[in-house]
Design a protein around this motif. Structure first.
Motif, PDB file in Angstrom:
ATOM      1  N   VAL A  36       0.819  -1.224   0.000  1.00 52.73           N
ATOM      2  CA  VAL A  36       0.000   0.000   0.000  1.00 52.73           C
ATOM      3  C   VAL A  36       0.849   1.269   0.000  1.00 52.73           C
ATOM      4  CG1 VAL A  36      -2.190  -0.838   0.923  1.00 52.73           C
ATOM      5  CG2 VAL A  36      -0.325  -0.290   2.497  1.00 52.73           C
ATOM      6  N   TYR A  37       2.011   1.202   0.637  1.00 56.47           N
ATOM      7  CA  TYR A  37       2.877   2.389   0.632  1.00 56.47           C
ATOM      8  C   TYR A  37       3.300   2.740  -0.789  1.00 56.47           C
ATOM      9  CZ  TYR A  37       7.171   5.102   0.983  1.00 56.47           C
ATOM     10  OH  TYR A  37       8.147   6.044   0.803  1.00 56.47           O
ATOM     11  N   GLU A  38       3.620   1.705  -1.565  1.00 52.39           N
ATOM     12  CA  GLU A  38       4.028   1.932  -2.956  1.00 52.39           C
ATOM     13  C   GLU A  38       2.839   2.392  -3.797  1.00 52.39           C
ATOM     14  OE1 GLU A  38       7.387  -1.608  -2.593  1.00 52.39           O
ATOM     15  OE2 GLU A  38       5.437  -2.003  -3.521  1.00 52.39           O
ATOM     16  N   ARG A 243     -11.666   3.946  31.387  1.00 49.09           N
ATOM     17  CA  ARG A 243     -12.272   3.128  30.337  1.00 49.09           C
ATOM     18  C   ARG A 243     -11.361   3.098  29.128  1.00 49.09           C
ATOM     19  NH1 ARG A 243     -17.588   5.273  31.931  1.00 49.09           N
ATOM     20  NH2 ARG A 243     -17.016   7.136  30.768  1.00 49.09           N
ATOM     21  N   LEU A 244     -11.235   1.937  28.525  1.00 51.40           N
ATOM     22  CA  LEU A 244     -10.395   1.776  27.339  1.00 51.40           C
ATOM     23  C   LEU A 244     -11.107   2.380  26.137  1.00 51.40           C
ATOM     24  CD1 LEU A 244      -7.943   0.497  25.919  1.00 51.40           C
ATOM     25  CD2 LEU A 244      -9.276  -1.596  25.692  1.00 51.40           C
ATOM     26  N   ILE A 245     -10.488   3.381  25.492  1.00 49.12           N
ATOM     27  CA  ILE A 245     -11.151   3.989  24.340  1.00 49.12           C
ATOM     28  C   ILE A 245     -10.319   3.933  23.061  1.00 49.12           C
ATOM     29  CG2 ILE A 245     -12.631   5.551  25.663  1.00 49.12           C
ATOM     30  CD1 ILE A 245     -10.571   7.739  25.183  1.00 49.12           C
ATOM     31  N   GLY A 246      -9.068   3.495  23.158  1.00 46.67           N
ATOM     32  CA  GLY A 246      -8.266   3.421  21.944  1.00 46.67           C
ATOM     33  C   GLY A 246      -6.890   2.839  22.218  1.00 46.67           C
ATOM     34  N   ILE A 247      -6.123   2.675  21.149  1.00 48.40           N
ATOM     35  CA  ILE A 247      -4.729   2.255  21.307  1.00 48.40           C
ATOM     36  C   ILE A 247      -3.863   3.123  20.404  1.00 48.40           C
ATOM     37  CG2 ILE A 247      -5.247  -0.151  21.852  1.00 48.40           C
ATOM     38  CD1 ILE A 247      -4.428  -0.794  18.926  1.00 48.40           C
ATOM     39  N   ILE A 248      -2.597   3.225  20.774  1.00 46.55           N
ATOM     40  CA  ILE A 248      -1.635   3.922  19.921  1.00 46.55           C
ATOM     41  C   ILE A 248      -0.573   2.912  19.540  1.00 46.55           C
ATOM     42  CG2 ILE A 248       0.086   5.757  19.821  1.00 46.55           C
ATOM     43  CD1 ILE A 248      -1.671   7.255  21.865  1.00 46.55           C
ATOM     44  N   THR A 249      -0.368   2.743  18.241  1.00 49.47           N
ATOM     45  CA  THR A 249       0.565   1.716  17.780  1.00 49.47           C
ATOM     46  C   THR A 249       1.923   2.326  17.460  1.00 49.47           C
ATOM     47  OG1 THR A 249      -0.388   1.976  15.590  1.00 49.47           O
ATOM     48  CG2 THR A 249      -1.155   0.127  16.894  1.00 49.47           C
ATOM     49  N   VAL A 250       2.926   1.468  17.414  1.00 58.97           N
ATOM     50  CA  VAL A 250       4.303   1.932  17.275  1.00 58.97           C
ATOM     51  C   VAL A 250       4.539   2.687  15.977  1.00 58.97           C
ATOM     52  CG1 VAL A 250       5.195  -0.223  16.310  1.00 58.97           C
ATOM     53  CG2 VAL A 250       6.702   1.215  17.661  1.00 58.97           C
ATOM     54  N   ASP A 251       3.799   2.345  14.902  1.00 57.29           N
ATOM     55  CA  ASP A 251       4.045   3.058  13.643  1.00 57.29           C
ATOM     56  C   ASP A 251       3.598   4.510  13.731  1.00 57.29           C
ATOM     57  OD1 ASP A 251       1.599   1.379  13.645  1.00 57.29           O
ATOM     58  OD2 ASP A 251       1.099   2.574  11.899  1.00 57.29           O
ATOM     59  N   ASP A 252       2.537   4.765  14.501  1.00 55.18           N
ATOM     60  CA  ASP A 252       2.130   6.159  14.707  1.00 55.18           C
ATOM     61  C   ASP A 252       3.158   6.899  15.550  1.00 55.18           C
ATOM     62  OD1 ASP A 252      -0.285   5.800  13.321  1.00 55.18           O
ATOM     63  OD2 ASP A 252      -1.227   4.956  15.092  1.00 55.18           O
ATOM     64  N   ILE A 253       3.774   6.153  16.477  1.00 54.21           N
ATOM     65  CA  ILE A 253       4.766   6.749  17.363  1.00 54.21           C
ATOM     66  C   ILE A 253       6.030   7.141  16.617  1.00 54.21           C
ATOM     67  CG2 ILE A 253       6.373   6.070  19.210  1.00 54.21           C
ATOM     68  CD1 ILE A 253       3.547   7.161  19.984  1.00 54.21           C
ATOM     69  N   ILE A 254       6.408   6.333  15.628  1.00 50.79           N
ATOM     70  CA  ILE A 254       7.582   6.688  14.824  1.00 50.79           C
ATOM     71  C   ILE A 254       7.345   8.030  14.142  1.00 50.79           C
ATOM     72  CG2 ILE A 254       8.885   6.074  12.748  1.00 50.79           C
ATOM     73  CD1 ILE A 254       8.899   3.273  13.588  1.00 50.79           C
TER      74      ILE A 254
ATOM     75  N   ALA B 224      15.904   2.356   8.611  1.00 51.64           N
ATOM     76  CA  ALA B 224      14.887   3.045   9.406  1.00 51.64           C
ATOM     77  C   ALA B 224      13.841   3.681   8.498  1.00 51.64           C
ATOM     78  CB  ALA B 224      15.542   4.114  10.284  1.00 51.64           C
ATOM     79  N   GLN B 225      14.304   4.306   7.421  1.00 53.17           N
ATOM     80  CA  GLN B 225      13.380   4.966   6.498  1.00 53.17           C
ATOM     81  C   GLN B 225      12.416   3.940   5.881  1.00 53.17           C
ATOM     82  OE1 GLN B 225      13.383   8.328   6.215  1.00 53.17           O
ATOM     83  NE2 GLN B 225      11.515   8.097   5.024  1.00 53.17           N
ATOM     84  N   THR B 226      12.935   2.781   5.510  1.00 54.25           N
ATOM     85  CA  THR B 226      12.090   1.749   4.902  1.00 54.25           C
ATOM     86  C   THR B 226      11.039   1.252   5.889  1.00 54.25           C
ATOM     87  OG1 THR B 226      13.988   1.050   3.591  1.00 54.25           O
ATOM     88  CG2 THR B 226      12.113  -0.452   3.660  1.00 54.25           C
ATOM     89  N   ILE B 227      11.467   0.934   7.107  1.00 51.19           N
ATOM     90  CA  ILE B 227      10.514   0.448   8.112  1.00 51.19           C
ATOM     91  C   ILE B 227       9.461   1.505   8.393  1.00 51.19           C
ATOM     92  CG2 ILE B 227      10.293  -0.091  10.594  1.00 51.19           C
ATOM     93  CD1 ILE B 227      12.322  -2.048  10.386  1.00 51.19           C
ATOM     94  N   ARG B 228       9.867   2.746   8.429  1.00 49.10           N
ATOM     95  CA  ARG B 228       8.960   3.843   8.697  1.00 49.10           C
ATOM     96  C   ARG B 228       7.944   3.989   7.561  1.00 49.10           C
ATOM     97  NH1 ARG B 228       9.218   9.471   7.542  1.00 49.10           N
ATOM     98  NH2 ARG B 228       7.408  10.181   8.694  1.00 49.10           N
ATOM     99  N   ILE B 248      15.686  -7.020  11.694  1.00 48.49           N
ATOM    100  CA  ILE B 248      15.761  -5.778  12.464  1.00 48.49           C
ATOM    101  C   ILE B 248      14.342  -5.426  12.865  1.00 48.49           C
ATOM    102  CG2 ILE B 248      16.339  -3.332  12.386  1.00 48.49           C
ATOM    103  CD1 ILE B 248      18.484  -4.099  10.316  1.00 48.49           C
ATOM    104  N   THR B 249      14.127  -5.265  14.163  1.00 46.56           N
ATOM    105  CA  THR B 249      12.771  -5.013  14.644  1.00 46.56           C
ATOM    106  C   THR B 249      12.549  -3.518  14.883  1.00 46.56           C
ATOM    107  OG1 THR B 249      13.566  -5.523  16.853  1.00 46.56           O
ATOM    108  CG2 THR B 249      12.397  -7.263  15.682  1.00 46.56           C
ATOM    109  N   VAL B 250      11.286  -3.155  14.941  1.00 47.86           N
ATOM    110  CA  VAL B 250      10.921  -1.741  14.995  1.00 47.86           C
ATOM    111  C   VAL B 250      11.459  -1.054  16.255  1.00 47.86           C
ATOM    112  CG1 VAL B 250       8.656  -2.120  16.062  1.00 47.86           C
ATOM    113  CG2 VAL B 250       8.989  -0.149  14.597  1.00 47.86           C
ATOM    114  N   ASP B 251      11.611  -1.789  17.366  1.00 45.38           N
ATOM    115  CA  ASP B 251      12.118  -1.119  18.572  1.00 45.38           C
ATOM    116  C   ASP B 251      13.577  -0.699  18.414  1.00 45.38           C
ATOM    117  OD1 ASP B 251      12.033  -4.104  18.757  1.00 45.38           O
ATOM    118  OD2 ASP B 251      13.423  -3.734  20.380  1.00 45.38           O
ATOM    119  N   ASP B 252      14.351  -1.513  17.656  1.00 46.57           N
ATOM    120  CA  ASP B 252      15.727  -1.098  17.381  1.00 46.57           C
ATOM    121  C   ASP B 252      15.740   0.119  16.462  1.00 46.57           C
ATOM    122  OD1 ASP B 252      16.782  -3.225  18.868  1.00 46.57           O
ATOM    123  OD2 ASP B 252      16.553  -4.575  17.169  1.00 46.57           O
ATOM    124  N   ILE B 253      14.765   0.176  15.564  1.00 44.02           N
ATOM    125  CA  ILE B 253      14.690   1.269  14.604  1.00 44.02           C
ATOM    126  C   ILE B 253      14.338   2.588  15.282  1.00 44.02           C
ATOM    127  CG2 ILE B 253      13.180   2.137  12.750  1.00 44.02           C
ATOM    128  CD1 ILE B 253      15.608   0.307  12.003  1.00 44.02           C
TER     129      ILE B 253
END
Lengths: 456, 456
Positions: A36-38, A243-254, B224-228, B248-253
Motif C-alpha cells: 500500500v505504501y508503494e 475506560r479503554l477507548i483506543g490504542i496507539i501503535t508503534v508506527d504512529d509513534i515513529i 529506518a526509512q524503509t521500516i517507517r 531488524i525489529t521496529v524497537d531497534d529502529i
C-alpha cells in the motif's frame, strides 16, 4: 528473488501506462500487487484525470487501504475526497483506520464533513466526530479505535476466536486488551502469551496486570517516550474513568518521534525544514518571517554598539573583535540551549533539579570561558603584540560565555514552565540576549583599559 | 487499576529495602513482577555491593532479560560483567538477544571477550563473533539473529507449531520468514496471515513474495526509512547471496531514528546534546573542542576585518553594522543548510536534482536577500538619516544572504557526495564561509561609496 526499492520504481511506469491505456483488469492486478505504501507513492504522482479513472477501477475499500499509507499533508489529501462521489468518499473514509481518517477530515470544510458523516455507518461516524474534538498532539488525536478487546472469564481458545474474527479490522492483533465492567481496562495479553498457554486456561489467570496505559489528554511526546522505553508495539488509551477507548501503535509513534525531532531541528535553524517546495517564492515566504524577526532583534545589538561609536572612533581596533566575541558567546549559548532542550524533551524522572542544572551551567560557562578566553588572549596578544588588548578581549569573552551559558539553560526551562515549547522560540532569544550582553561586557571592560588601548 | 509510572517509582524504594534486608524471596517476587525496563532502571541505581547481592538472588536468565532493557551506555554496562563470575556472565550474555549482547561486548577487553565466548554455547558464540565484525551503523550491526524461519512445503498448522516452540527465544514471532534451499529468503508471512488462513493450507500458497529486505551492509538510516515508510514491525536482513541472516525489529529502529536525529541536532548546535553529565568539568570537556574550533575559524573573519581597520578608523559607523550583516547572512545560511540536511536524510527518490536545488536556493537567496536588504536599508536610512549608508548595508546584506544560501545548500551536498555526514560538520563551515564573504562584500561595497559615507 529479493525485492528492492528500485524494482518497484521501474514498475510504476508500467502501471501508469496500463492506466492510460484503460486496461482496467491488468492495472488492478499490477497495482494491487504492490505494498500500500508503494500504491500511495504512485497515486500521489497521478494527474486528476488519471485519478478519476483509478477511482472507477478500484473499489472504495482498496482506495481506503491505500489512503491509510498516503504521506502527503492531510490538507492536500482532503481534496481527493472532493473528486469522488460523496458515497464513494464515505466508503473510503469508512475503510480507513479512524485515526488516519480523522487527521484528514480535520481539514474538510464543514458542509463536506457533514455530508460524509451522514453516509458513513453510524458507529464509525460517532467515533470520528468524537476524535475530531481531541486536541492536536495529544494521545486522543493519534489513537486508533480499532483494537481487540476480550473479557477475563473466557478461555484462551475463545479469545483466539475473537482475534481471528477481528483480524481484518483491528489495527493490531498482537496485543489484546482485557476489559471489565463499564469497559474498564483490566489487563493486557500479547498474542505471544496466548500462543504459549494452553487452550483451556482462563484469560484472567494469565493476563498481565496492572497495565501500563496513557490518558487521552496526555502529550504525544510522552506517549512516544513510554513506548520507546518499554519497547511496546502498542499502548492502550483510557479516558478519565479508566475506560479503554483506543490504542496507539508503534508506527504512529515513529511519526511522532520524527515530527518532534524535526520541530526541534527547525526551531534551532529558524526554518520549517520540512519545506517541500521547489519554488523559490514559497521557500522565501517560509524563511523570511524568521529572518526579519532575527534581523529586528539583532538591531538592538546594533543600536547598543552605536552607543560606543565614539570609543570605536578612538580605538578602531576594538571593532575588529566584536564579531569574534558575540559569535563565540552565541555558540556557547546554543550549546547550552541544545543540551537543555534535549533534557526537557526526554522528561526523565531522575533529572537534576532546575536549580542544579543552572549551577552546573554556570560552572561549565566559567570553565569553557576561561579556556576560550585564555586562547584568544594569547592569540591577540601575540598577533597584535598587545597583551592588554588580549586581556580585555579574553576577559570579555569569558564573561560573555558564562552569561550565554546561563541564558541558554535558563530560557528554555522558563519557557517550558510557562507552557511554551522551548524548541521553537528559544534560539533567537538566546542569540539576541547573548549578543547584547557580550557587547555590553566587552565595551565596559574595554573602557576600563581605554588609556592602555589608546596608547597602542 | 491502571498502572502509572509514578507507582513504579514508589515501588523501587521498597525493593531496594528488601535487597538491603537480604530478603531474597520477597525481593525476587517484587522485582520480577516489574517490567524489565523498570527492573533495569532500578538496577542502574544500585551500589556495587547491592548488585553483588542481586546476582546471587537472581538467575543469569533473569539478569539477561533485564540487561536487554538497560539503557546505559554499552561501555559502562560491560563493567557489570566483570563483577560476575565468568560462567554467570557467560550465561547472562547467552540469554540476551544477540544484537544487544554484541553492542556491549564490542567494548569488552580482548581477554575478557575470549573468556566469555569460550563459556557460551558454540552456536551463539559463533554468531556473536561474526556480528562483532559488522561495521557500526549498518544493518548487520543492529540486526538480531533470533527469528522464526519456516519452509514453503509445510502447512499452516505445522508452521504454528514451529512458532509456538520458538516463541520464547525469538525477538518477534509476529513475522515468520520462509526460506528455500541454501537459507535463501523466499517469502514472509505475518502471524495475522497465519491466523486468518485454514490450518491445512500450504505456506508457499499464502506467503507474501517477493519480500522487502535489506542487505547486511546497508546504512541503518536507510533501514529506518524503509521500516517507517512501510509501517513494518521488522525487516529481514540478507547477505550478499540473498541468504537470510537476521532481522531488524521496529524497537531497534526507534533507537536509530532517535540517534540520527540527535546527531543532526547536535551537529547544528556544535555539541553532543546527549551529554548526561552533571559535572561542569565533563561538560566543559565535551563542549570546548567545538568552541575552540569555531573560535579559530572565526579568527579568519577577524583577520579579514582587521584589513579594513583603516576604513573603520575613517568611518567608524561602518563597524556598527558588521555583526548585523554577518549575523543575518549566517541565519540565512543555517536555514538553507537545515533544509538541505533534512532532504539528504530523507533520501527520497523524487528529490529534485542537485543542480536544481542549487538554482532554487540561488533564487530563494535573491528574494529573501532583497526583502531583508530593503528592510535594513529603510531602517538605517531613517535611523541615521543617511540613505547612502542604508543602501550600502542593504546591498551588502542582499549579496551576503544570496552567497550564504548557496553555501548552505552546496556544502552539505558536497559532503554527502564525498561520504562525510553533512549533519556533523557543515554548520561551522557555513558560518565561517558566510562570515568571510559577508565582510568581504560589505567592505568592498562600502569602499565604492566611501566618499559619501565620509561626508556624513
Amino acid at each position: 528473488m529479493v525485492k528492492t526499492i528500485e524494482t518497484t520504481h521501474d514498475k510504476s511506469d508500467i502501471i501508469i501506462q496500463l492506466l492510460n491505456a484503460q486496461k482496467a483488469r491488468q492495472f488492478r492486478e499490477e497495482y494491487l500487487d504492490l505494498h500500500v505504501y508503494e500504491q500511495a507513492q504512485i497515486f500521489t504522482d497521478l494527474t486528476e484525470k488519471q485519478r478519476a479513472r483509478l477511482y472507477r477501477y478500484l473499489t472504495a475499500e482498496e482506495v481506503g487501504d491505500m489512503f491509510d499509507a498516503i504521506e502527503e499533508e492531510p490538507e492536500e489529501v482532503v481534496n481527493y475526497f472532493k473528486e469522488m462521489t460523496p458515497q464513494y468518499a464515505a466508503n473510503v473514509i469508512d475503510q480507513m483506520y479512524t485515526d488516519n481518517a480523522v487527521d484528514i477530515l480535520a481539514y474538510a470544510q464543514k458542509k463536506d464533513l457533514a455530508k460524509y458523516l451522514r453516509l458513513i455507518p453510524q458507529e464509525k461516524a460517532a467515533e470520528i466526530r468524537e476524535m475530531l474534538h481531541y486536541e492536536d498532539k495529544t494521545a486522543g488525536a493519534i489513537m486508533s479505535t480499532e483494537f481487540v478487546e476480550i473479557v477475563g472469564n473466557q478461555t484462551v481458545r475463545s479469545a483466539m476466536h475473537v482475534i481471528k474474527r477481528e483480524a481484518d479490522d483491528a489495527e493490531t492483533i498482537y496485543y489484546v486488551y482485557v476489559i471489565g465492567s463499564n469497559e474498564k481496562l483490566r489487563g493486557v495479553l500479547t498474542l505471544r502469551d496466548l500462543l504459549t498457554h494452553d487452550d483451556d486456561e482462563m484469560i484472567e489467570d494469565i493476563m498481565t496486570t496492572p497495565v501500563m496505559s496513557v490518558q487521552v489528554s496526555d502529550d504525544q511526546a510522552e506517549v512516544a517516550q513510554t513506548i520507546r522505553d518499554y519497547n511496546f508495539l502498542a499502548i492502550p488509551v483510557t479516558d478519565y474513568d479508566g475506560r479503554l477507548i483506543g490504542i496507539i501503535t508503534v508506527d504512529d509513534i515513529i511519526d511522532v518521534i520524527d515530527e518532534e525531532s524535526a520541530e526541534d531541528y527547525s526551531g534551532l535553524a529558524g526554518v520549517d525544514t520540512d519545506e517541500e517546495t521547489n519554488s523559490p517564492l514559497k521557500a522565501a515566504v517560509n524563511r523570511l518571517p524568521w529572518l526579519i524577526v532575527l534581523l529586528l532583534l539583532g538591531m538592538s545589538t546594533t543600536t547598543l554598539i552605536s552607543h560606543y561609536e565614539s570609543m570605536i572612533g578612538e580605538a578602531s581596533i576594538l571593532a575588529i573583535f566584536i564579531s569574534s566575541i558575540t559569535g563565540t558567546a552565541g555558540n556557547a549559548g546554543t550549546q547550552s540551549l541544545a543540551v537543555a532542550v534535549r533534557r526537557l524533551a526526554e522528561k526523565e524522572e531522575d533529572q537534576p533539579s532546575w536549580y542544579k542544572q543552572f549551577l552546573t551551567e554556570f560552572f561549565t560557562g566559567l570553565l569553557t570561558g576561561f579556556v576560550t578566553g585564555l586562547t584568544i588572549c594569547l592569540i591577540v596578544g601575540i598577533w597584535k603584540q598587545n597583551f592588554v588588548l588580549g586581556f580585555v578581549i579574553g576577559m570579555a569573552m569569558m564573561c560573555a560565555i558564562t552569561v550565554a551559558n546561563l541564558a541558554g539553560s535558563f530560557i528554555p526551562n522558563l519557557m517550558d514552565r510557562i507552557g511554551v515549547d522551548p524548541a521553537v522560540a528559544s534560539g533567537p532569544f538566546i542569540s539576541t540576549l547573548s549578543d547584547l550582553t557580550s557587547v555590553l561586557i566587552y565595551f565596559n571592560i574595554a573602557k576600563l583599559f581605554m588609556q592602555f588601548l589608546m596608547g597602542k
